[in-house]
Design an enzyme around this catalytic site. Sequence first.
Site, PDB file in Angstrom:
ATOM      1  N   GLY A  28      25.341 -44.282  45.944  1.00 40.16           N
ATOM      2  CA  GLY A  28      24.150 -43.452  45.714  1.00 40.16           C
ATOM      3  C   GLY A  28      23.464 -43.833  44.427  1.00 40.16           C
ATOM      4  O   GLY A  28      23.806 -44.840  43.790  1.00 40.16           O
TER       5      GLY A  28
ATOM      6  N   TYR B  77      23.676 -42.415  41.598  1.00 45.52           N
ATOM      7  CA  TYR B  77      24.475 -42.324  40.380  1.00 45.52           C
ATOM      8  C   TYR B  77      25.974 -42.411  40.658  1.00 45.52           C
ATOM      9  O   TYR B  77      26.783 -41.921  39.892  1.00 45.52           O
ATOM     10  CB  TYR B  77      24.144 -41.023  39.626  1.00 45.52           C
TER      11      TYR B  77
ATOM     12  N   ASP C  73      14.428 -33.430  48.744  1.00 46.12           N
ATOM     13  CA  ASP C  73      14.651 -34.823  49.167  1.00 46.12           C
ATOM     14  C   ASP C  73      15.211 -34.857  50.588  1.00 46.12           C
ATOM     15  O   ASP C  73      16.192 -35.544  50.865  1.00 46.12           O
ATOM     16  CB  ASP C  73      15.602 -35.532  48.198  1.00 46.12           C
TER      17      ASP C  73
END
Length: 292
Positions: A16, A18, A127
């Site tokens: 992902g 992070y 999102d």
Amino acid sequence: MDQLSRYKKQAKLGEGTYGEVFRVQDTENNEILAMKKIQVENDEEGIPGTAIREISLLRELNHENVVKIRRVICQNRKVYIMFEHCEMDLRKFMNANDLSQKLVRELTKQVMAGTNYCHIHRVMHRDLKPQNVLLNISGGQPICKLADFGLARSFGVPIRHYTHEIVTLWYRSPEVLLGSKLYSTAVDVWSIGCIMAELSTGEPLFQGRSEVEMLFEIFQLRGTPTEDSWPGVSQLKDWRDTFPKLMGQSLQKRLRNSLSAQGFDLLEKLLEMDPGKRIPLSEAMSHKWFLE
């Protein structure tokens, strides 16, 4: 004691913004989990804000259509978040299956139910896209779970100013593309409209490569807004009087009649240009399309 030792890594599931995500097995109860590993770069920066938000918001949310957080471990300058494991995401499920109208309805309603629950608890996801909707098959039926709350925000009244750097481009609402910082849960409603259209055809509704290209694609389909159709639109930061005046086209024609008349009626309401007129999810979930 090493709290991680009870979790046995099985496979890497992805990467992902992070951190990396692994499938792991809890050796104490044999439960399969998804483990997100986040590296803390240095002491000054600490844990990324996106990770803190995801942890704090998901701990407050408890719904069958929202992914559950099991445990958080901080160890050796890393943060490990354990989630319930899901078999695939909605994008992979779409690619692997021809979806019937009934299944499109069921999946859309589940995404709405999870998002509506978030909205009731004053959380905007911000999102929503097929890759952030995870899926398990239970008794032959797919169960959707909203995931990746790294960009989510809790909100209150009055609505604060938010950044417009949210939502993957193809699922971003026109008010955000036009630079609005005073937006609401309607941004999630637009994203769900895009997901519903994609479920019905198998192709993303909009595929612009930039914000301007995205706006033109939306205007081509929905028509260029005016002060009459969307009061206040010309006051938005990124509005330009030079935008082409497009009439828009019929959703039925664009989506090749892939939905019933009631399905298109709901989609029209989800993809309403003016966020103030966009249908709230509490109302959308009782639409006649779901009774067919």
